[in-house]
Design an enzyme around this catalytic site. Structure first.
Site, PDB file in Angstrom:
ATOM      1  N   GLY A   1       4.934   3.969  -9.078  1.00  0.00           N
ATOM      2  CA  GLY A   1       5.531   2.643  -9.325  1.00  0.00           C
ATOM      3  C   GLY A   1       4.498   1.546  -9.148  1.00  0.00           C
ATOM      4  O   GLY A   1       4.350   0.652  -9.997  1.00  0.00           O
ATOM      5  N   HIS A   2       3.752   1.608  -8.040  1.00  0.00           N
ATOM      6  CA  HIS A   2       2.676   0.629  -7.812  1.00  0.00           C
ATOM      7  C   HIS A   2       1.653   0.694  -8.953  1.00  0.00           C
ATOM      8  O   HIS A   2       1.192  -0.330  -9.459  1.00  0.00           O
ATOM      9  CB  HIS A   2       1.932   0.933  -6.505  1.00  0.00           C
ATOM     10  CG  HIS A   2       2.734   0.737  -5.260  1.00  0.00           C
ATOM     11  ND1 HIS A   2       3.054   1.783  -4.428  1.00  0.00           N
ATOM     12  CD2 HIS A   2       3.245  -0.377  -4.681  1.00  0.00           C
ATOM     13  CE1 HIS A   2       3.742   1.327  -3.387  1.00  0.00           C
ATOM     14  NE2 HIS A   2       3.874   0.020  -3.510  1.00  0.00           N
TER      15      HIS A   2
ATOM     16  N   GLY B   1       0.800  -1.229   0.000  1.00  0.00           N
ATOM     17  CA  GLY B   1       0.000   0.000   0.000  1.00  0.00           C
ATOM     18  C   GLY B   1       0.830   1.274   0.000  1.00  0.00           C
ATOM     19  O   GLY B   1       2.024   1.253  -0.273  1.00  0.00           O
TER      20      GLY B   1
ATOM     21  N   SER C   1       7.514   3.900  -1.132  1.00  0.00           N
ATOM     22  CA  SER C   1       6.641   4.416  -0.064  1.00  0.00           C
ATOM     23  C   SER C   1       7.489   5.061   1.028  1.00  0.00           C
ATOM     24  O   SER C   1       7.061   6.001   1.693  1.00  0.00           O
ATOM     25  CB  SER C   1       5.805   3.281   0.536  1.00  0.00           C
ATOM     26  OG  SER C   1       5.091   2.618  -0.487  1.00  0.00           O
ATOM     27  N   ARG C   2       8.712   4.552   1.215  1.00  0.00           N
ATOM     28  CA  ARG C   2       9.574   5.077   2.291  1.00  0.00           C
ATOM     29  C   ARG C   2      10.151   6.451   1.959  1.00  0.00           C
ATOM     30  O   ARG C   2      10.693   7.106   2.846  1.00  0.00           O
ATOM     31  CB  ARG C   2      10.689   4.085   2.606  1.00  0.00           C
ATOM     32  CG  ARG C   2      10.195   2.833   3.319  1.00  0.00           C
ATOM     33  CD  ARG C   2      11.343   1.975   3.850  1.00  0.00           C
ATOM     34  NE  ARG C   2      10.863   0.896   4.704  1.00  0.00           N
ATOM     35  CZ  ARG C   2      10.693  -0.363   4.301  1.00  0.00           C
ATOM     36  NH1 ARG C   2      10.958  -0.710   3.057  1.00  0.00           N
ATOM     37  NH2 ARG C   2      10.257  -1.282   5.147  1.00  0.00           N
TER      38      ARG C   2
HETATM   39  P1  AMP Z   1       5.747  -2.542  -1.785  1.00  0.00           P
HETATM   40  O1  AMP Z   1       4.389  -1.964  -1.566  1.00  0.00           O
HETATM   41  O2  AMP Z   1       6.863  -1.606  -1.495  1.00  0.00           O
HETATM   42  O3  AMP Z   1       5.904  -3.898  -1.145  1.00  0.00           O
HETATM   43  O4  AMP Z   1       5.843  -2.811  -3.347  1.00  0.00           O
HETATM   44  C1  AMP Z   1       4.875  -3.555  -4.029  1.00  0.00           C
HETATM   45  C2  AMP Z   1       5.377  -3.864  -5.398  1.00  0.00           C
HETATM   46  O5  AMP Z   1       5.667  -2.640  -6.081  1.00  0.00           O
HETATM   47  C3  AMP Z   1       6.692  -4.665  -5.398  1.00  0.00           C
HETATM   48  O6  AMP Z   1       6.650  -5.625  -6.436  1.00  0.00           O
HETATM   49  C4  AMP Z   1       7.730  -3.614  -5.665  1.00  0.00           C
HETATM   50  O7  AMP Z   1       8.893  -4.122  -6.286  1.00  0.00           O
HETATM   51  C5  AMP Z   1       6.970  -2.703  -6.606  1.00  0.00           C
HETATM   52  N1  AMP Z   1       7.578  -1.380  -6.625  1.00  0.00           N
HETATM   53  C6  AMP Z   1       7.898  -0.612  -5.564  1.00  0.00           C
HETATM   54  N2  AMP Z   1       8.477   0.535  -5.970  1.00  0.00           N
HETATM   55  C7  AMP Z   1       8.520   0.488  -7.320  1.00  0.00           C
HETATM   56  C8  AMP Z   1       9.000   1.371  -8.343  1.00  0.00           C
HETATM   57  N3  AMP Z   1       9.554   2.544  -8.037  1.00  0.00           N
HETATM   58  N4  AMP Z   1       8.874   0.989  -9.626  1.00  0.00           N
HETATM   59  C9  AMP Z   1       8.303  -0.206  -9.941  1.00  0.00           C
HETATM   60  N5  AMP Z   1       7.832  -1.077  -9.026  1.00  0.00           N
HETATM   61  C10 AMP Z   1       7.940  -0.735  -7.744  1.00  0.00           C
END
Ligand code: AMP
Length: 282
Positions: A36-37, A31, A186-187
């Site tokens: 990117g998400h 979330g 997100s961070r």
């Molecule tokens: P997270 O919510 O951070 O666990 O990320 C969920 C999904 O989004 C994971 O498959 C991540 O690799 C992908 N993700 C996070 N940041 C990016 C980004 N900047 N570009 C593409 N995918 C991303």
């Protein structure tokens, strides 16, 4: 768009979608959506009939002193953004729904988890593979989509899917970046203005590694040293790791001969950021 909080309802809906001949693409997330998400959801939309997204901050992939409690959350905004990307189904379970009393099973991938983030975050990938395997059993996808920003995570998931004969196609999506090159995360919301400026050193140091490689430098130690010096010139930075390794096995390299993964984890202030790039000698 439907939002489901329980495993049984989710399984029933996904089973019915499969039975009706729909192809399901699944995007697991924690979330606090950024572009990117949303890019993963866009890709899902392109290659399937139904896009399913999960939103779950998974406690088992955080270490005891990590940011599970403070991890940014905004369900309302996430649901609006997912709806904007024509997501069909969102699965947003509670921790208790995923790990009820008596829960005791773990999935562990052996070797590719022993490098990079696996060294600085012991147990992290066991948490990731376990929750992703559970989510696969819940969303029953044909395709699952992950970001290359978490290159090791993608490698570990591919290994798990292959080793456990999961009938799911894994799709990796290139890292989505801010206009100035910072990988979206997100961070990033933890960073103040000074830290945000220093965080640019991650992507710029990847540029540097690529330039050195293209100029003919083949010694990993030298490239690594140059990257480290470059990053540390920026205030508030502390290097967790800088590794140049085989992109598939994640084993360290000494000399660049073919494709190599340059992977970094850097603390900027209190925020741990990661980035990576595959470089290739000309
Ligand atoms: P997270 O919510 O951070 O666990 O990320 C969920 C999904 O989004 C994971 O498959 C991540 O690799 C992908 N993700 C996070 N940041 C990016 C980004 N900047 N570009 C593409 N995918 C991303």
């Amino acid at each position: 768009m439907e939002v489901v909080n329980t495993i049984t309802v989710m399984q029933e809906k996904c089973e019915n979608l499969r039975l009706s001949g729909k192809r399901i693409a699944f995007v697991p997330t924690m979330g606090f959506f950024h572009e990117g998400h949303l890019e993963l959801m866009r890709v899902g939309r392109e290659i399937s009939d139904i896009v399913v997204v999960s939103i779950f901050v998974n406690p088992t992939q955080f270490g005891p002193h990590e940011d599970f409690e403070s991890y940014p959350r905004d369900m309302e905004s996430d649901l609006a953004k997912a709806e904007g990307r024509n997501v069909d189904l969102v699965f947003a379970p509670s921790v208790n729904e995923m790990y009820p009393n008596g829960y005791q099973t773990k999935i562990m991938v052996e070797k590719v988890t022993k490098h990079l983030c696996g060294l600085s975050r012991p147990g992290h990938f066991d948490g990731v593979t376990t929750v992703v395997a559970k989510l696969f059993n819940i969303a029953k996808p044909h395709i699952a989509i992950f970001g290359e920003k978490d290159h090791q995570q993608l490698t570990v998931i591919r290994r798990m899917v292959k080793d456990l004969d999961m009938d799911i196609r894994i799709v990796g999506v290139p890292t989505f970046r801010e206009p100035d090159g910072l990988a979206m995360s997100s961070r990033n919301s933890y960073l103040n203005a000074d830290e945000r400026a220093s965080a640019l050193s991650l992507n710029k140091s990847l540029d540097l590694s690529e330039d050195l490689c293209h100029q003919g430098e083949r010694e990993v130690l030298k490239i690594r040293g140059a990257i480290e010096a470059f990053i540390l010139r920026h205030p508030h930075t502390a290097v967790d790791y800088i590794t140049i390794c085989d992109p598939h096995t994640l084993e360290d390299l000494e000399i660049l001969k073919k494709e190599a993964l340059v992977a970094l984890a850097v603390k900027v202030g209190k925020t741990r950021l990661i980035d990576n790039r595959v470089i290739k000698p000309a």
